[in-house]
Enzyme design. Structure first.
Site, short mmCIF file in Angstrom:
data_model
loop_
_atom_site.label_atom_id
_atom_site.label_comp_id
_atom_site.label_asym_id
_atom_site.label_seq_id
_atom_site.Cartn_x
_atom_site.Cartn_y
_atom_site.Cartn_z
N HIS A 264 0.87 -1.14 -0.06
CA HIS A 264 -0.05 -0.02 -0.02
C HIS A 264 0.68 1.12 0.04
CE1 HIS A 264 0.84 -1.30 4.12
NE2 HIS A 264 0.60 -0.13 4.45
N ARG A 274 -4.13 15.27 5.49
CA ARG A 274 -4.69 13.80 5.93
C ARG A 274 -3.96 13.75 7.07
NH1 ARG A 274 -6.37 8.64 3.97
NH2 ARG A 274 -5.18 6.96 4.77
#
Length: 341
Positions: A264, A274
């Site tokens: 990922h 974020r």
């Protein structure tokens, strides 16, 4: 959603951050979703671990107020002047980090805090993190890690049941152990300007997690992507009320490759920052990692050599972020000899 009151300033001594082109977005129907209160949860978890090495968890039992409180404390820390944050870094490996990810040249559009989940193993750098923040930050971290350990253990016990392992705590006892080498990572990805040809900056480059299991929660800003079986990258829609579970390298070994540690990465958003909070459930340093005898009775069928978590952690720390770290621990097939007849 919690947002930074002002943009964070990342160090300017690193000028080149890798970029990627945007990729298609997975629909919520595609991502495996497991309700932990569902009687069939153990079956759904095993299937998700086999097919994706990744799934979303709902009805997990962690209070949203705790998640929001820790997120706000993280935001407050990352909003501090850079000079104060730097007093808690560079990480060794715990503490505050900025752009540099590990000691081997990997960089990203990120700043982060890495904290050991074992209070007996505190370090000067982690103490410096809390010196810059009110007591409520330490309390939120400790409560959150306690809750996430329970979520991790609940999932691992369901994995054991779903795999037909007789001892339900075969996996979870490693994370529950008082010497468990688990940790909590708080990541902040500031907003990033769009690059040439609409490329976007890499927040955290592609990698797998070395531990047994990872439990991720983020705010509602996109950026997380996973690599699926055909090698393509797909974006995961954020959900601040749920957790996302990653199979780690150690669990791949213990299932003899039946579960795959999911690769990922995170791309920086061009509109919003974020914040992500990841609990990494790891075994004690002395724990031996190998295919479980209950799953693979014959050692000749093992795909991996036995190693201790300390050995693997040391090897992983010396590698680049995107390296295939398990390759060194794979068993080589015995040579086949041609018949002389």
């Amino acid at each position: 959603m919690v947002v930074l009151s002002q943009p964070a300033t990342l160090d300017n001594h690193i000028s080149v951050i890798p970029t990627y082109k945007p990729v298609p977005v997975l629909t919520s129907q595609t991502i495996p979703v497991v309700d932990l209160t569902d009687p069939e949860a153990k079956t759904r978890i095993v299937k998700a671990c086999e097919e994706f090495g990744f799934f979303k968890v709902v009805n997990h039992g962690v209070q949203s107020e705790l998640m929001s409180r820790l997120e706000q404390e993280a935001v407050d820390f990352f909003s501090l002047p850079q000079s104060l944050k730097n007093q808690a870094g560079p990480p060794e490996p715990y503490g505050y980090g900025n752009k540099r990810i590990g000691p081997n040249g990997d960089v990203g559009w990120i700043e982060y805090i890495l904290l050991n989940a074992n209070p007996q193993l505190s370090s000067p750098k982690t103490s410096a993190v809390f010196r810059q923040s009110p007591q409520i930050f330490r309390e939120a971290v400790e409560e959150y890690m306690k809750e996430l350990r329970e979520v991790s253990c609940k999932v691992l016990e369901m994995v054991a049941e779903g795999l037909g392992i007789e001892a339900r705590d075969t996996l979870s006892k490693m994370v529950r152990d008082e010497k468990s080498d688990s940790c909590l990572r708080l990541n902040h990805y500031p907003t990033a300007e769009e690059e040439a040809e609409k490329n976007v900056k890499v927040g955290f480059g592609e990698h797998t997690d070395p531990q047994i299991i990872s439990v991720l929660r983020s705010n509602n800003t996109a950026g997380l992507q996973i690599c699926v079986k055909d090698g393509s990258w797909v974006a995961v829609p954020p959900d601040h009320s749920s957790f996302f579970i990653n199979v780690g390298d150690a669990l791949q070994v213990m299932t003899n490759g039946r579960f795959k540690s999911v690769k990922h990465r995170v791309l920086a958003d061009t509109r919003r920052s974020r914040i992500s909070m990841i609990y990494f459930g790891g075994p004690p340093l002395s724990e031996k990692i190998a295919p479980l005898p209950s799953l693979v009775p014959k050692q000749d069928d093992w795909l991996y050599k036995e190693f201790t978590w300390s050995q693997y952690k040391s090897s992983a720390y010396k590698s680049k972020l995107g390296d295939y770290r398990l390759g060194f621990f794979e068993k080589q097939p015995l040579p086949t000899h041609k018949s002389l007849i």
